[in-house]
Every structure is written in structure tokens, then in C-alpha cells.
Design an enzyme around this catalytic site. Structure first.
Site, mmCIF file in Angstrom:
data_model
loop_
_atom_site.group_PDB
_atom_site.id
_atom_site.type_symbol
_atom_site.label_atom_id
_atom_site.label_comp_id
_atom_site.label_asym_id
_atom_site.label_seq_id
_atom_site.Cartn_x
_atom_site.Cartn_y
_atom_site.Cartn_z
ATOM 1 N N SER A 241 1.290 0.743 -9.013
ATOM 2 C CA SER A 241 1.884 1.721 -7.964
ATOM 3 C C SER A 241 3.537 1.191 -9.028
ATOM 4 C CB SER A 241 2.260 1.034 -6.585
ATOM 5 O OG SER A 241 1.821 1.357 -5.879
ATOM 6 N N HIS B 228 0.626 6.175 -7.710
ATOM 7 C CA HIS B 228 -0.292 4.973 -7.577
ATOM 8 C C HIS B 228 -1.575 5.429 -8.583
ATOM 9 C CE1 HIS B 228 3.012 3.646 -4.223
ATOM 10 N NE2 HIS B 228 3.327 5.065 -4.122
ATOM 11 N N CYS C 291 -1.398 3.710 1.840
ATOM 12 C CA CYS C 291 -3.261 4.565 1.696
ATOM 13 C C CYS C 291 -3.991 3.457 2.090
ATOM 14 C CB CYS C 291 -3.224 4.628 -0.306
ATOM 15 S SG CYS C 291 -3.196 3.125 -0.866
ATOM 16 N N GLU D 180 1.414 -1.181 -0.054
ATOM 17 C CA GLU D 180 -0.340 -0.068 0.129
ATOM 18 C C GLU D 180 0.885 1.318 0.111
ATOM 19 O OE1 GLU D 180 -2.150 -2.291 3.055
ATOM 20 O OE2 GLU D 180 -4.579 -1.575 2.618
ATOM 21 N N SER D 181 1.448 1.693 -1.033
ATOM 22 C CA SER D 181 2.391 2.790 -1.425
ATOM 23 C C SER D 181 4.067 2.914 -0.810
ATOM 24 C CB SER D 181 1.486 4.165 -0.905
ATOM 25 O OG SER D 181 0.937 4.038 -1.133
#
Lengths: 313, 313
Positions: A207, A220, A71, A56-57
Site C-alpha cells: 500500500s 494498493h 478493501c 486495509e487501504s
């Protein structure tokens, strides 16, 4: 199924005299991002920076500085607390925590106010809101400690909402390879000479981390119908030409609306964007040593809409 | 201390042949609003309508129709379910549930999606979003049943965000009497010949119901620094001159931004407002028999802002 693209971000700078952060074992960074409920997927290195692509990022590690962006429903504040607690408090030179307003705030484990209360247990800081509470806005918390950013320490974030249909279709296509996506979207030609690490998520989502010396950029894409969001961030090529970088990013993603967030030692980012109206423009010279400019723009032609039936409840 | 001004609203129409709803005992209405965690403060009557002023907004009762509006952390959906369950399902002619995006959605006991799932256990309906999810928007749920509103069945809502400083100061003044507030604000002269019931809350906050025959208007002011909100709603004097009513309401409250929501048997509300830009314009002829127009406007001169320090955490 909904995924919150809107990000939280923390930037922490340590005393220059400490050991190079990049000497820390891999397990240290794994443990750090796990505090936020994220995982390391891959890594690239330049002479000056290590960039981790996360579930997540992204995480960027320099000699005495980290930038961690997450995120979804991540608990970034826990990672921040974990990192800060590893060092003597007088070695913490700067902490800046940002949080963009979310699509679904009620799905978040904590809100900004709760995060600030947590951070204030470790450091002394101040909290601000850039923009009206009922509009697009950015929350910024920073440590209260005099800090002088280097002349070249400038960061541009572009946070984009909804994309042109063709662009959205491209990013929603399943089973695309990342190289294909980079070429077809135009991301490939955004910057030259960067080492690239990118990833296509299932069923979609994209990403990217890019590195060249001390310069980075990261993208992203959360191309979901219910809450489409794209973030772009860089310190590269914006020393003089941030408006050119902005124009090229907007040309790739063609959003309905977007924010710009600009950190600079002393200047604001005041830029007119063709076909877009400015909804908010907020700037301040902050106690953390940076001049921060937040602006929100919306596309002039995309004001008239149809009601959207909500079928997935 | 924060109070969510943004409202939820339900409008339910029953078969015309049933007993007059105004014959129901007071305890029925007390029980109804208690389901939403609200209380009846006072009541006024006209020949055609009874208007209850609530601890959190208003309830209007006609022969075969109710309109219940609640704000704060109320659970309006529970009141709706309670009311619907008192009648045979084929006597329910129309149900319309509205919910405006909130300042602090994470403080709400339920979100719109959850409310719809609950309502769908009692009736069959459809859910819509008017406006982009990341901007000001209105959620509308309506029962799926053919319904033909009367020609005069038109409602205008004006939802206002932030007020001019002088207006805000007036409404934040403590120990003002409601009559004083009505006179100084200009509300007194908004409509003529209405029976008025109004209330000043502690430490501040103001609610008003007005009745004249079948016409009503209602005003709710939440003048809090962190999330200032004012709602106005009426079916009065808008048969031809809704733009005049709108202009007079805006002159009283002088908001930074506002929504208009217009229910009409078949027409949209397309109006330009001096000094304001339109951010969203959404309209649709809905399966519930109404044409609904939602628009959001913002003041052209209030785009440049300072960062706001958040001290109350």
C-alpha cells in the site's frame, strides 16, 4: 488463502464554514476506521491534507472533505454512517459511495443493495450501476443534493486485474522492503516531489499514499494468485494529462484487464489504449454534480487461456 | 424481484450392465429433484430418454446416464450426492459437475468450492475454472476415472446474457401460451421432428424440453430486467453443424453476450461469430475423457451504455 482486493470507497464533503476536519483528535479517525474493521498504520501530512495508511487501504482528510477507501471484508458503510451522524444533516454537502464488483461477493458481509438501504436511513440518495451486471461494473450511490465541484476537482481511478508475470513475481517476493519495491517496480518515478508513506504486508501486499499540497495518489496491490488486483487513484497531474498518467500506471503494472473511473465537473474520459480493447464504456452527468465515466478494457493478446486447476479448496 | 437464471449442471454415467434407470419409480426422481429444491412439472419420453421439465430447469434420464440442470437458488450438489449414494462406487463411471458464474453469488446457498468439498466426500475428483475469475467463467469438476465417451457424445451449451429488446418484450409478455411463444420466437422451427414439452411460468419465464430418440434439446429463459439469462443445450444436429445450430439460436434470442460450452471426445469448438468479439477462449483435454471448450463472446455494437438507476432495493 484468498484476499478480496476490490474496494469500496466513500467521499463526503461538508459545508465549508465548519471547523477544519484535521483538528479532530486522532481517536476520532481511529474510531471511524474501526467501524469499517480497519486500523490506522501510519500517517503523513501536507499543508492541505492528512493521509492515513490503513490495514486495509487509505483515508484522506482535507479541511472539509474525506475520502475513505477500504478493501477485504471491511464494512465501509458503517464508517460512512458513523461519520455522517457526527454532523448536522444540512452540513453534509455531498456523499458519493462506490463499490466495484468483487471476486467473491459471497464472502462480503453486505452487498451494495444492502449498503444503500443503510445509507438511505441517513441521507436521501440514488443508486446506479455503471456496466452490465454480468460484466465488470461499478456501483455508485450519491446523495441527492445540488453540488458544484470546483473546476480542478477531477479524480482518476485505475483498477487493474492480473499482472504480467514478472510484475506479479516482484510483488509476491517475500521480505522485500518497501523502498526496494518502489524502485524495482517503477512506482518511485511515477510522480515527482510527493511525500510517500508505504507499507509491505505479510506475506505480501503493498500500500502507498503520496501527498503534495492538495494532490494525492494512492496504490494498493493485492498480488494473490487467486484474485490479483491493483488499484491506483489520484487527483494529481490529471488536469490535462490523464492519458499520460494512465499510460505510466499501465506500464508499471501491465495488467490483463483494467477499469478507469473518472470524476470530472463536466467532461468524460474517452481514451483509446494501445493493445487493449474496450469492453464497456458508460458515462453520465449525475445529480451529484459530477460527470462520471466508467470504462473496462482487456488486453487483446490475453484472450486464449488454459483451464486453471483449483487446488486450494 | 430477482431470479438467478445461471445454472448448475450434473451429468452422471453408470456402468452399462446395471438396470435401466428408466425403470426407477417416479417417486425416485421426485425425491432426487427435491434434494435440489426443485419439483417435477411434466414428462415426455422417447425410446431412449425420459425428459422431466422441472420447476427450476430439467432432468434427462437415459438407460445409464442422467443430466440434471437446475437454476435459481437450488442445491444441485445435494441431488448429486443423493444419486451417487444409491449406487456402488465402482458402478459410477463418470461424474461431471458444472457451474456458471452467477449474477448474485451472495444469494446462493453454497459456492462452487463448497460444492466440490461435498462431492469429494463421495468420489475423487478435480476442480477447474475455465476463464478468468473476474470475467465470465465456468467451473468444472469431474471424477478422476478413465472414461472414453462414444464418438457421438457431443454437447453444445449456449448461455446468453441480455436479449434484444423485441425478444425480451415477447418473453416478458404475460399470459402468453407456450405454443404462441414458440411460434413467435422462432423456437418452433429450430429443430424438426422433436416431441416438445414446454411451460410458461408466472409472471414470466419459459422452459422447454425436446426429445427425438437419443437426441434432446432444452431451453430456459429468465427474461428479468435485473439479470436476463437464457440457456440452450443440445446433443442434436451438432455432429457436424454446431456452427449452424449456434447461428440459429443466436438469431432467435439476439443476446448482448454469450458463452459456448462444448463437450466433445477429442475436438475443440473454435468458431468466429459475426458481429461478436471473443473475450475468452479456454480449452482442455480433461482427465474425464472429454475435450472441453469454453468461450465467451460479446456484441461489438453494445459496448457503450448509460448508467442504470437501481430503483428496486
Amino acid at each position: 488463502m484468498f484476499f478480496e482486493g476490490s474496494e469500496k470507497k466513500i467521499e463526503i464533503e461538508l459545508s465549508f464554514g465548519l471547523d477544519d476536519l484535521r483538528q479532530k483528535p486522532h481517536s476520532f479517525w481511529e474510531e471511524l476506521v474501526e467501524q469499517a474493521h480497519a486500523k490506522i498504520l501510519s500517517q503523513i501530512d501536507s499543508e492541505e491534507c492528512t493521509a492515513y495508511l490503513l490495514s486495509e487501504s487509505s483515508l484522506f482528510v482535507w479541511k472539509n472533505r474525506i475520502t475513505l477507501i477500504t478493501c477485504g471484508r471491511t464494512t465501509l458503510v458503517n464508517a460512512a454512517k458513523y461519520f455522517i451522524s457526527q454532523f448536522q444533516s444540512n452540513d453534509i454537502e455531498s456523499v458519493i459511495f462506490e463499490r466495484k464488483n468483487e471476486y467473491f461477493p459471497d464472502k462480503q458481509p453486505t452487498n451494495f443493495y444492502q449498503d444503500v438501504i443503510e445509507l438511505n436511513k441517513f441521507i436521501e440518495g440514488k443508486a446506479f450501476r455503471f456496466g452490465n451486471a454480468d460484466e465488470h461494473h461499478l456501483y455508485v450511490y450519491h446523495m441527492n443534493k445540488p453540488f458544484t465541484p470546483e473546476e480542478s476537482d477531477k479524480t482518476l481511478e485505475v483498477l487493474m486485474y492480473d499482472l504480467d508475470k514478472d510484475v506479479l513475481n516482484l510483488f509476491q517476493k517475500e521480505n522485500l522492503k518497501s523502498e526496494e519495491l518502489r524502485l524495482k517496480s517503477g512506482i518511485e518515478n511515477l510522480f515527482e516531489g510527493f511525500k510517500i508513506d508505504d507499507y509491505v504486508f505479510e506475506p505480501f501486499g503493498y500500500s502507498l499514499n503520496g501527498l503534495k499540497g492538495s494532490e494525492y495518489f494512492t496504490i494498493h496491490v493485492t498480488p494473490q494468485d487467486l484474485g490479483c488486483y491493483v488499484s491506483f487513484e489520484t487527483n494529481a497531474n490529471i488536469q490535462k494529462n490523464y492519458d499520460e498518467v494512465l499510460a505510466r500506471v499501465l506500464e508499471i503494472f501491465r495488467p490483463r484487464s483494467f477499469d478507469t473511473i473518472y470524476f470530472h465537473p463536466d467532461q468524460s474520459l474517452a481514451v483509446e489504449v494501445p493493445n487493449f480493447s474496450q469492453r464497456s464504456f458508460v458515462e453520465g452527468s449525475m445529480g451529484c454534480g459530477y460527470h462520471i465515466t466508467y470504462a473496462h478494457y482487456f488486453h487483446k493478446n490475453l484472450v486464449e487461456l488454459e483451464p486453471v486447476e483449483l487446488k486450494e479448496l
